[in-house]
Design a protein around this motif. Structure first.
Motif, PDB file in Angstrom:
ATOM      1  N   ASP A   1      -7.046  13.184   5.204  1.00 31.45           N
ATOM      2  CA  ASP A   1      -7.028  13.573   3.791  1.00 31.45           C
ATOM      3  C   ASP A   1      -8.273  14.371   3.393  1.00 31.45           C
ATOM      4  O   ASP A   1      -8.185  15.310   2.598  1.00 31.45           O
ATOM      5  CB  ASP A   1      -6.884  12.341   2.896  1.00 31.45           C
ATOM      6  CG  ASP A   1      -7.962  11.297   3.165  1.00 31.45           C
ATOM      7  OD1 ASP A   1      -8.079  10.864   4.322  1.00 31.45           O
ATOM      8  OD2 ASP A   1      -8.675  10.914   2.228  1.00 31.45           O
TER       9      ASP A   1
ATOM     10  N   GLY B   1     -14.051   7.969   5.011  1.00 35.62           N
ATOM     11  CA  GLY B   1     -12.889   7.272   4.459  1.00 35.62           C
ATOM     12  C   GLY B   1     -12.750   7.723   3.017  1.00 35.62           C
ATOM     13  O   GLY B   1     -12.223   8.791   2.724  1.00 35.62           O
ATOM     14  N   GLY B   2     -13.291   6.910   2.096  1.00 38.58           N
ATOM     15  CA  GLY B   2     -13.341   7.357   0.711  1.00 38.58           C
ATOM     16  C   GLY B   2     -14.321   8.491   0.510  1.00 38.58           C
ATOM     17  O   GLY B   2     -14.203   9.278  -0.421  1.00 38.58           O
TER      18      GLY B   2
ATOM     19  N   GLU C   1     -12.960  11.814  10.909  1.00 37.78           N
ATOM     20  CA  GLU C   1     -11.888  10.940  10.442  1.00 37.78           C
ATOM     21  C   GLU C   1     -10.732  10.953  11.440  1.00 37.78           C
ATOM     22  O   GLU C   1     -10.607  11.878  12.257  1.00 37.78           O
ATOM     23  CB  GLU C   1     -11.406  11.355   9.057  1.00 37.78           C
ATOM     24  CG  GLU C   1     -10.776  12.717   8.962  1.00 37.78           C
ATOM     25  CD  GLU C   1     -10.430  13.103   7.528  1.00 37.78           C
ATOM     26  OE1 GLU C   1     -10.488  12.234   6.635  1.00 37.78           O
ATOM     27  OE2 GLU C   1     -10.087  14.274   7.299  1.00 37.78           O
TER      28      GLU C   1
ATOM     29  N   ARG D   1       0.804  -1.221   0.000  1.00 38.42           N
ATOM     30  CA  ARG D   1       0.000   0.000   0.000  1.00 38.42           C
ATOM     31  C   ARG D   1       0.834   1.267   0.000  1.00 38.42           C
ATOM     32  O   ARG D   1       0.328   2.363  -0.281  1.00 38.42           O
ATOM     33  CB  ARG D   1      -0.969   0.003   1.190  1.00 38.42           C
ATOM     34  CG  ARG D   1      -0.335   0.187   2.539  1.00 38.42           C
ATOM     35  CD  ARG D   1      -1.366  -0.047   3.643  1.00 38.42           C
ATOM     36  NE  ARG D   1      -2.467   0.883   3.576  1.00 38.42           N
ATOM     37  CZ  ARG D   1      -2.535   2.001   4.314  1.00 38.42           C
ATOM     38  NH1 ARG D   1      -1.571   2.296   5.160  1.00 38.42           N
ATOM     39  NH2 ARG D   1      -3.573   2.797   4.208  1.00 38.42           N
TER      40      ARG D   1
ATOM     41  N   GLU E   1      -6.289   9.644  -0.057  1.00 37.79           N
ATOM     42  CA  GLU E   1      -6.949  10.696  -0.831  1.00 37.79           C
ATOM     43  C   GLU E   1      -8.434  10.379  -0.937  1.00 37.79           C
ATOM     44  O   GLU E   1      -8.801   9.213  -1.107  1.00 37.79           O
ATOM     45  CB  GLU E   1      -6.329  10.770  -2.229  1.00 37.79           C
ATOM     46  CG  GLU E   1      -6.849  11.890  -3.099  1.00 37.79           C
ATOM     47  CD  GLU E   1      -6.182  11.904  -4.466  1.00 37.79           C
ATOM     48  OE1 GLU E   1      -5.535  12.903  -4.790  1.00 37.79           O
ATOM     49  OE2 GLU E   1      -6.302  10.893  -5.203  1.00 37.79           O
TER      50      GLU E   1
ATOM     51  N   ALA F   1     -12.129   9.863  -2.545  1.00 41.35           N
ATOM     52  CA  ALA F   1     -12.610   9.476  -3.870  1.00 41.35           C
ATOM     53  C   ALA F   1     -13.207  10.707  -4.553  1.00 41.35           C
ATOM     54  O   ALA F   1     -13.830  11.555  -3.916  1.00 41.35           O
ATOM     55  CB  ALA F   1     -13.649   8.369  -3.749  1.00 41.35           C
TER      56      ALA F   1
ATOM     57  N   HIS G   1      -7.395   6.171   4.155  1.00 39.99           N
ATOM     58  CA  HIS G   1      -7.225   6.561   2.759  1.00 39.99           C
ATOM     59  C   HIS G   1      -6.159   7.646   2.634  1.00 39.99           C
ATOM     60  O   HIS G   1      -6.003   8.481   3.516  1.00 39.99           O
ATOM     61  CB  HIS G   1      -8.538   7.081   2.180  1.00 39.99           C
ATOM     62  CG  HIS G   1      -9.584   6.016   2.037  1.00 39.99           C
ATOM     63  ND1 HIS G   1     -10.012   5.541   0.819  1.00 39.99           N
ATOM     64  CD2 HIS G   1     -10.284   5.315   2.966  1.00 39.99           C
ATOM     65  CE1 HIS G   1     -10.927   4.609   0.993  1.00 39.99           C
ATOM     66  NE2 HIS G   1     -11.118   4.451   2.298  1.00 39.99           N
TER      67      HIS G   1
ATOM     68  N   ASP H   1      -6.155   0.758  -7.013  1.00 41.37           N
ATOM     69  CA  ASP H   1      -7.207   0.869  -8.021  1.00 41.37           C
ATOM     70  C   ASP H   1      -6.752   0.305  -9.356  1.00 41.37           C
ATOM     71  O   ASP H   1      -7.527  -0.353 -10.064  1.00 41.37           O
ATOM     72  CB  ASP H   1      -7.631   2.330  -8.176  1.00 41.37           C
ATOM     73  CG  ASP H   1      -8.368   2.853  -6.953  1.00 41.37           C
ATOM     74  OD1 ASP H   1      -8.825   2.017  -6.143  1.00 41.37           O
ATOM     75  OD2 ASP H   1      -8.476   4.080  -6.804  1.00 41.37           O
TER      76      ASP H   1
END
Length: 217
Positions: free
Chosen positions: A92, A61-62, A86, A6, A119, A121, A117, A12
């Protein structure tokens, strides 16, 4: 099972490659309008129970769950404030909202691994940028404390990522508007040994303070 690094790999891209190779459909965790719409049913159910909520707290998260919550909540009542929560070491979304654009961070190490995460989504971020009242960040100890309080007072097993919004309530109640507050507890998928360790340490750290907790409905 397929693993990746990671810190250096691109998850992705790996998923897309595997999907193409094996002719599979990719179901994203956040970056899809249908996923966001489905996540919004959480807020809809809460509002059926308490229509006059003044605020909602939701893990980020995302960003899909937060975006769905914000769309549903503000559609119900434009004055209802939705706060993302978060881990402080995985901020992020907060940094991205402050900058007004996607702002990546180094891969974070947090007990709330579902929110780790680097970044947000892209699709939910555009919604969260427009609709979230703010993002609350919480330290690692506060997440474990929230898990312990949920177990002790409400007999709820919450994974770290699932307890983050409750940690936000405990840490930042003074930032919330007056009135009922909805808190999204989003999962209990946690290794039992790790869970017991985190809760036991939190109980010892809090001592007598663990006797006090907000009322949940």
């Amino acid at each position: 099972m397929v693993t990746y690094d990671r810190h250096r790999g691109r998850r992705d891209a790996l998923v897309q490659e595997l999907a193409h190779r094996h002719r599979l459909a990719v179901v994203p965790s956040a970056n899809d309008a249908r996923i966001i719409a489905g996540a919004g049913t959480v807020a809809w159910e809460m509002l059926q129970e308490v229509p006059d909520l003044a605020a909602m707290l939701v893990p980020v998260g995302g960003g899909g769950l937060a975006a769905g919550t914000a769309l549903t909540a503000t559609g119900h009542n434009p004055h209802l404030q939705v706060f993302g929560v978060e881990p402080a070491v995985a901020d992020d979304t907060l940094r991205s909202l402050r900058a007004g654009r996607l702002t990546p961070i180094p891969p974070p190490a947090t007990i709330a691994d579902g929110l780790g995460h680097a970044e947000p989504a892209r699709v939910p971020f555009q919604i969260n940028l427009r609709l979230l009242a703010d993002v609350i960040t919480v330290p690692e100890d506060a997440i474990a404390d929230a898990m312990a309080l949920l177990w002790r007072h409400y007999h709820l097993v919450a994974e770290p990522s699932g307890a983050v919004a409750f940690a936000g309530l405990l840490q930042a109640a003074d930032r919330l508007p007056d009135g009922p507050v909805g808190v999204v507890l989003s999962g209990g998928n946690v290794d039992w040994t790790a869970y017991r360790t985190l809760v036991d340490i939190a109980m010892e750290r809090m001592g007598d303070q663990s006797h006090a907790a907000p009322m949940l409905h």
